[in-house]
Design a protein around this motif. Structure first.
Motif, PDB file in Angstrom:
ATOM      1  N   TYR A  14      -7.093   8.602  -6.712  1.00 43.49           N
ATOM      2  CA  TYR A  14      -6.504   7.695  -7.696  1.00 43.49           C
ATOM      3  C   TYR A  14      -5.117   7.239  -7.261  1.00 43.49           C
ATOM      4  O   TYR A  14      -4.327   7.998  -6.717  1.00 43.49           O
ATOM      5  N   SER A  15      -4.841   5.988  -7.516  1.00 43.35           N
ATOM      6  CA  SER A  15      -3.491   5.461  -7.339  1.00 43.35           C
ATOM      7  C   SER A  15      -3.247   4.422  -8.426  1.00 43.35           C
ATOM      8  O   SER A  15      -4.170   3.779  -8.910  1.00 43.35           O
ATOM      9  N   GLY A  16      -2.010   4.300  -8.817  1.00 43.14           N
ATOM     10  CA  GLY A  16      -1.642   3.349  -9.857  1.00 43.14           C
ATOM     11  C   GLY A  16      -0.223   2.855  -9.624  1.00 43.14           C
ATOM     12  O   GLY A  16       0.429   3.219  -8.644  1.00 43.14           O
ATOM     13  N   PRO A  35       4.869   2.337  -7.406  1.00 48.20           N
ATOM     14  CA  PRO A  35       3.510   2.854  -7.181  1.00 48.20           C
ATOM     15  C   PRO A  35       3.494   4.387  -7.173  1.00 48.20           C
ATOM     16  O   PRO A  35       4.455   5.030  -6.771  1.00 48.20           O
ATOM     17  N   ALA A  37       0.480   7.900  -6.845  1.00 48.26           N
ATOM     18  CA  ALA A  37      -0.882   8.309  -6.500  1.00 48.26           C
ATOM     19  C   ALA A  37      -0.951   9.837  -6.509  1.00 48.26           C
ATOM     20  O   ALA A  37       0.053  10.516  -6.759  1.00 48.26           O
ATOM     21  N   TYR A  38      -2.153  10.342  -6.225  1.00 48.73           N
ATOM     22  CA  TYR A  38      -2.332  11.786  -6.101  1.00 48.73           C
ATOM     23  C   TYR A  38      -1.379  12.299  -5.039  1.00 48.73           C
ATOM     24  O   TYR A  38      -1.245  11.663  -4.012  1.00 48.73           O
TER      25      TYR A  38
END
Length: 143
Positions: A14-16, A35, A37-38
């Motif tokens: 997952y990244s957001g 940004p 992410a994991y």
């Protein structure tokens, strides 16, 4: 086995990003993004472009998101990976060496049962920890 694959694939991949617009009088609007992410170390996510010089104001340092949820995410993914590996090993024993499994005098089935109980407990604990951390990630990255 399928649950463990989906668990570490969805969390580990997952990244957001968090974005917002900065509107300064007499300047063009700028979109600022951080940004993440994991493994969800949000305190390492830096907003770009840098907010140190925005709207004719100077900030002393870069602005970061708040929170470090890496321990819960890594615990969840680690349990999922080990559950996947254990289920693959158990499947290999069930299919290839079932005669040894049945002829072990009851010790191998008992060990298998205890390992399954341990993984079930760890899965419950890691899922609960990740659910709480995910709620905190959503709170930290909300508008």
């Amino acid at each position: 086995q399928f649950f463990s694959i989906f668990a570490f694939a969805t969390c580990g991949g997952y990244s957001g990003a968090v974005s917002f617009w900065v509107s300064c009088p007499g300047q063009s609007n700028t979109t600022v993004t951080a940004p993440f992410a994991y493994p969800f170390r949000l305190n390492h996510a830096i907003f770009t472009p840098s907010l140190t010089n925005m709207c004719n104001n100077t900030w002393p340092a870069d602005v970061h998101l708040v929170g470090d949820f890496s321990s819960s995410a890594q615990f969840f993914v680690t349990v999922a990976v080990f559950a996947f590996l254990y289920s693959m090993a158990a499947l290999a024993i069930y299919l290839g060496y079932f005669h040894l499994y049945r002829g072990a005098g009851g010790k191998l089935p008992l060990v298998d049962f205890l390992a399954t109980v341990a993984f079930s407990f760890l899965w419950l604990v890691s899922s609960s920890a990740w659910a709480k951390a995910l709620t905190d990630v959503k709170t930290s990255t909300a508008a």
